[in-house]
Design a protein around this motif. Structure first.
Motif, PDB file in Angstrom:
ATOM      1  N   ALA A   1      20.134  13.057 -34.243  1.00  0.00           N
ATOM      2  CA  ALA A   1      20.382  12.116 -33.852  1.00  0.00           C
ATOM      3  C   ALA A   1      21.383  11.446 -32.908  1.00  0.00           C
ATOM      4  CB  ALA A   1      20.653  10.952 -35.191  1.00  0.00           C
ATOM      5  N   ASP A   2      21.586  11.606 -32.462  1.00  0.00           N
ATOM      6  CA  ASP A   2      23.158  10.184 -31.255  1.00  0.00           C
ATOM      7  C   ASP A   2      23.139   9.045 -32.032  1.00  0.00           C
ATOM      8  OD1 ASP A   2      22.992  13.142 -29.678  1.00  0.00           O
ATOM      9  OD2 ASP A   2      22.080  12.414 -28.337  1.00  0.00           O
ATOM     10  N   VAL A   3      23.915   9.290 -32.947  1.00  0.00           N
ATOM     11  CA  VAL A   3      24.244   7.979 -33.503  1.00  0.00           C
ATOM     12  C   VAL A   3      26.644   7.865 -33.641  1.00  0.00           C
ATOM     13  CG1 VAL A   3      23.252   8.460 -35.015  1.00  0.00           C
ATOM     14  CG2 VAL A   3      25.575   9.493 -35.780  1.00  0.00           C
ATOM     15  N   GLN A   4      26.806   6.544 -33.137  1.00  0.00           N
ATOM     16  CA  GLN A   4      27.792   6.014 -33.003  1.00  0.00           C
ATOM     17  C   GLN A   4      28.236   4.535 -34.139  1.00  0.00           C
ATOM     18  OE1 GLN A   4      28.202   4.245 -28.703  1.00  0.00           O
ATOM     19  NE2 GLN A   4      26.623   5.238 -28.337  1.00  0.00           N
ATOM     20  N   PRO A   5      29.766   4.802 -34.419  1.00  0.00           N
ATOM     21  CA  PRO A   5      30.340   4.125 -35.283  1.00  0.00           C
ATOM     22  C   PRO A   5      29.716   2.574 -34.897  1.00  0.00           C
ATOM     23  CG  PRO A   5      31.628   5.739 -35.042  1.00  0.00           C
ATOM     24  CD  PRO A   5      30.740   5.871 -34.141  1.00  0.00           C
ATOM     25  N   LEU A   6      30.036   1.491 -35.697  1.00  0.00           N
ATOM     26  CA  LEU A   6      29.558   0.251 -35.148  1.00  0.00           C
ATOM     27  C   LEU A   6      30.438  -0.209 -34.820  1.00  0.00           C
ATOM     28  CD1 LEU A   6      26.979  -0.604 -37.856  1.00  0.00           C
ATOM     29  CD2 LEU A   6      26.585  -0.535 -35.700  1.00  0.00           C
TER      30      LEU A   6
ATOM     31  N   GLY B   1      28.000   3.550 -25.672  1.00  0.00           N
ATOM     32  CA  GLY B   1      27.001   2.202 -25.620  1.00  0.00           C
ATOM     33  C   GLY B   1      27.123   1.509 -26.441  1.00  0.00           C
ATOM     34  N   ILE B   2      28.403   0.669 -27.575  1.00  0.00           N
ATOM     35  CA  ILE B   2      28.470   0.154 -28.437  1.00  0.00           C
ATOM     36  C   ILE B   2      29.710   0.058 -27.653  1.00  0.00           C
ATOM     37  CG2 ILE B   2      29.222  -0.422 -30.413  1.00  0.00           C
ATOM     38  CD1 ILE B   2      27.589   1.449 -31.890  1.00  0.00           C
ATOM     39  N   PRO B   3      30.439  -1.191 -27.501  1.00  0.00           N
ATOM     40  CA  PRO B   3      31.423  -1.519 -27.165  1.00  0.00           C
ATOM     41  C   PRO B   3      33.043  -1.676 -27.930  1.00  0.00           C
ATOM     42  CG  PRO B   3      30.524  -2.972 -26.874  1.00  0.00           C
ATOM     43  CD  PRO B   3      29.529  -2.041 -27.076  1.00  0.00           C
TER      44      PRO B   3
ATOM     45  N   ASN C   1      34.764  -0.444 -30.297  1.00  0.00           N
ATOM     46  CA  ASN C   1      34.419   0.455 -31.461  1.00  0.00           C
ATOM     47  C   ASN C   1      35.538   1.441 -31.743  1.00  0.00           C
ATOM     48  OD1 ASN C   1      33.149   2.540 -29.710  1.00  0.00           O
ATOM     49  ND2 ASN C   1      31.719   2.418 -30.995  1.00  0.00           N
ATOM     50  N   ASP C   2      36.146   2.189 -30.304  1.00  0.00           N
ATOM     51  CA  ASP C   2      37.271   3.062 -30.041  1.00  0.00           C
ATOM     52  C   ASP C   2      36.786   4.394 -30.095  1.00  0.00           C
ATOM     53  OD1 ASP C   2      39.478   0.856 -29.845  1.00  0.00           O
ATOM     54  OD2 ASP C   2      39.909   1.772 -32.035  1.00  0.00           O
ATOM     55  N   PHE C   3      35.561   4.498 -30.150  1.00  0.00           N
ATOM     56  CA  PHE C   3      34.740   5.856 -30.209  1.00  0.00           C
ATOM     57  C   PHE C   3      33.781   5.824 -28.474  1.00  0.00           C
ATOM     58  CE2 PHE C   3      31.418   9.067 -31.456  1.00  0.00           C
ATOM     59  CZ  PHE C   3      32.259   9.555 -32.724  1.00  0.00           C
ATOM     60  N   SER C   4      34.816   6.343 -28.223  1.00  0.00           N
ATOM     61  CA  SER C   4      34.154   7.534 -26.960  1.00  0.00           C
ATOM     62  C   SER C   4      33.264   8.314 -26.967  1.00  0.00           C
ATOM     63  CB  SER C   4      35.005   7.546 -25.548  1.00  0.00           C
ATOM     64  OG  SER C   4      34.702   7.887 -24.266  1.00  0.00           O
ATOM     65  N   GLY C   5      31.675   7.509 -26.936  1.00  0.00           N
ATOM     66  CA  GLY C   5      30.681   8.976 -26.608  1.00  0.00           C
ATOM     67  C   GLY C   5      29.776   8.774 -27.561  1.00  0.00           C
ATOM     68  N   HIS C   6      29.509   9.647 -28.445  1.00  0.00           N
ATOM     69  CA  HIS C   6      28.237   9.672 -29.747  1.00  0.00           C
ATOM     70  C   HIS C   6      28.631  10.905 -30.070  1.00  0.00           C
ATOM     71  CE1 HIS C   6      25.462  11.980 -26.824  1.00  0.00           C
ATOM     72  NE2 HIS C   6      25.370  13.372 -28.005  1.00  0.00           N
ATOM     73  N   PHE C   7      28.407  11.564 -31.547  1.00  0.00           N
ATOM     74  CA  PHE C   7      28.870  12.486 -32.301  1.00  0.00           C
ATOM     75  C   PHE C   7      27.018  12.404 -33.287  1.00  0.00           C
ATOM     76  CE2 PHE C   7      29.114   9.380 -35.669  1.00  0.00           C
ATOM     77  CZ  PHE C   7      28.489   9.542 -36.785  1.00  0.00           C
ATOM     78  N   CYS C   8      25.895  13.823 -33.279  1.00  0.00           N
ATOM     79  CA  CYS C   8      25.210  14.542 -33.828  1.00  0.00           C
ATOM     80  C   CYS C   8      25.499  14.055 -34.946  1.00  0.00           C
ATOM     81  CB  CYS C   8      24.832  16.155 -32.933  1.00  0.00           C
ATOM     82  SG  CYS C   8      25.502  15.729 -30.999  1.00  0.00           S
ATOM     83  N   ILE C   9      23.686  14.214 -35.881  1.00  0.00           N
ATOM     84  CA  ILE C   9      23.596  14.128 -37.036  1.00  0.00           C
ATOM     85  C   ILE C   9      22.419  15.101 -37.315  1.00  0.00           C
ATOM     86  CG2 ILE C   9      22.680  12.975 -39.217  1.00  0.00           C
ATOM     87  CD1 ILE C   9      24.422  10.446 -38.783  1.00  0.00           C
ATOM     88  N   HIS C  10      22.154  16.502 -38.307  1.00  0.00           N
ATOM     89  CA  HIS C  10      21.290  17.270 -37.660  1.00  0.00           C
ATOM     90  C   HIS C  10      20.911  16.886 -39.083  1.00  0.00           C
ATOM     91  CE1 HIS C  10      21.799  19.860 -34.287  1.00  0.00           C
ATOM     92  NE2 HIS C  10      22.676  19.259 -34.021  1.00  0.00           N
ATOM     93  N   PHE C  11      19.273  17.179 -39.453  1.00  0.00           N
ATOM     94  CA  PHE C  11      18.823  17.061 -40.539  1.00  0.00           C
ATOM     95  C   PHE C  11      17.768  18.738 -40.912  1.00  0.00           C
ATOM     96  CE2 PHE C  11      18.815  12.893 -39.487  1.00  0.00           C
ATOM     97  CZ  PHE C  11      19.270  12.055 -40.939  1.00  0.00           C
ATOM     98  N   THR C  12      16.660  19.027 -41.419  1.00  0.00           N
ATOM     99  CA  THR C  12      15.918  20.100 -41.160  1.00  0.00           C
ATOM    100  C   THR C  12      15.240  20.070 -39.913  1.00  0.00           C
ATOM    101  OG1 THR C  12      16.012  20.308 -44.401  1.00  0.00           O
ATOM    102  CG2 THR C  12      15.177  21.399 -43.118  1.00  0.00           C
ATOM    103  N   GLY C  13      15.744  21.437 -39.903  1.00  0.00           N
ATOM    104  CA  GLY C  13      14.791  21.822 -38.459  1.00  0.00           C
ATOM    105  C   GLY C  13      14.998  21.468 -37.604  1.00  0.00           C
ATOM    106  N   SER C  14      16.537  19.833 -37.445  1.00  0.00           N
ATOM    107  CA  SER C  14      17.042  19.682 -36.660  1.00  0.00           C
ATOM    108  C   SER C  14      17.111  21.358 -35.088  1.00  0.00           C
ATOM    109  CB  SER C  14      18.140  19.237 -36.454  1.00  0.00           C
ATOM    110  OG  SER C  14      17.384  17.622 -37.180  1.00  0.00           O
ATOM    111  N   SER C  15      17.323  20.679 -33.735  1.00  0.00           N
ATOM    112  CA  SER C  15      17.895  21.896 -33.147  1.00  0.00           C
ATOM    113  C   SER C  15      18.542  21.040 -32.386  1.00  0.00           C
ATOM    114  CB  SER C  15      16.842  22.390 -32.475  1.00  0.00           C
ATOM    115  OG  SER C  15      15.880  21.478 -31.640  1.00  0.00           O
ATOM    116  N   THR C  16      19.446  21.527 -31.373  1.00  0.00           N
ATOM    117  CA  THR C  16      20.825  21.640 -30.695  1.00  0.00           C
ATOM    118  C   THR C  16      20.283  20.595 -28.700  1.00  0.00           C
ATOM    119  OG1 THR C  16      20.638  23.774 -29.116  1.00  0.00           O
ATOM    120  CG2 THR C  16      22.507  22.628 -31.064  1.00  0.00           C
ATOM    121  N   HIS C  17      20.270  19.628 -28.172  1.00  0.00           N
ATOM    122  CA  HIS C  17      19.969  19.403 -26.788  1.00  0.00           C
ATOM    123  C   HIS C  17      19.559  20.295 -26.051  1.00  0.00           C
ATOM    124  CE1 HIS C  17      19.335  15.931 -28.126  1.00  0.00           C
ATOM    125  NE2 HIS C  17      20.413  15.153 -29.059  1.00  0.00           N
ATOM    126  N   GLY C  18      20.759  21.754 -25.770  1.00  0.00           N
ATOM    127  CA  GLY C  18      21.125  22.671 -24.440  1.00  0.00           C
ATOM    128  C   GLY C  18      19.891  23.835 -24.882  1.00  0.00           C
TER     129      GLY C  18
END
Length: 249
Positions: free
Chosen positions: A47-52, A97-99, A101-118
């Motif tokens: 999951a690619d997520v951003q603070p609200l 994507g969220i204007p 919010n003082d956060f330039s970009g996103h961060f990642c959340i992993h669960f069981t079996g998640s993998s990296t994009h690259g």
């Protein structure tokens, strides 16, 4: 009490359905109990997520002691009716994507079996933090191979996780363990330079193998070393633990 503190381990495909893109939910840091609200914006392998809001960003930065970091941390993803075990890092990167919010970009959340994009590989550090978030570290160590125990030890050094360092050693009062508990705070990071050459271990009670590592110090200094792990288990049904580590620079 465990269900109130920890989260449920869930495979990434199921987690992706529970928190679809555009879903909003709460992230709770397992260590501090601090929480902030986020929205999933993208991500197919995690999951690619951003603070609200700015306030949510400030809380997230507080969790990381005021400095953004790639360090993985055990978290709880709180939906309306479920607590899910997960892992996050704290480094803004990639698409926004969220204007405001003082956060330039996103961060990642992993669960069981998640993998990296690259690479498309499962990230061992994130996966170990998912076990921690689920309260299942004991289960992990009971089932782990000696090579996974050694990897968990290095991950604990890198992520500054004293509990996992202690669980990896046979003797909680070992002077060498005490050394590494102090060393974790002196290191900026540690990474394997080589993979272990897996020797068969199904019928043995003791094993020794080397791992080459890079230890990152202050002032961008890198110390190259070989860690040779001595591992034992009391019987074929008992878990592996580290008895000692010899280090050669």
């Amino acid at each position: 009490m465990r269900s109130k503190h920890y989260g449920q381990m869930i495979e990434w495909d199921n987690a992706s359905t529970l928190i679809p893109k555009q879903a909003k939910f709460k992230v709770i840091d397992l260590e501090t109990g601090l929480s902030f609200n986020v929205q999933r914006r993208a991500g197919s392998k995690h999951a690619d997520v951003q603070p609200l809001t700015k306030e949510d960003t400030a809380i997230m930065k507080q969790i990381y002691n005021g400095a953004w970091s790639w360090r993985r941390k055990a978290i709880i993803v709180q939906t309306e009716d479920q607590r899910l075990a997960a892992s996050m890092h704290g480094m803004p990167h990639g698409g926004d994507g969220i204007p405001d919010n003082d956060f330039s970009g996103h961060f990642c959340i992993h669960f069981t079996g998640s993998s990296t994009h690259g690479s498309g590989n499962v990230d061992p550090e994130h996966q170990l933090m998912v076990y921690k978030a689920a309260g299942k570290l004991v289960d992990y160590f009971n089932e782990a191979s000696p090579y996974q125990i050694a990897d968990a030890f290095l991950i604990a050094l890198n992520l500054k996780e004293p509990q996992i360092l202690k669980m990896s050693f046979a003797d909680a009062k070992d002077p060498q363990l005490d050394y590494f508990l102090k060393e974790k705070d002196r290191l900026k990071g540690i990474r394997k330079r080589s993979s272990h050459v897996d020797k068969p271990f199904s019928g043995v009670l003791a094993l020794e193998f080397p791992l080459e590592v890079n230890m990152y110090r202050e002032n961008n200094r890198v110390d190259k070393a070989t860690f040779t792990f001595q591992m034992i288990r009391g019987s074929l049904l008992e878990p592996w633990t580290i008895t000692s580590i010899s280090m050669v620079s």
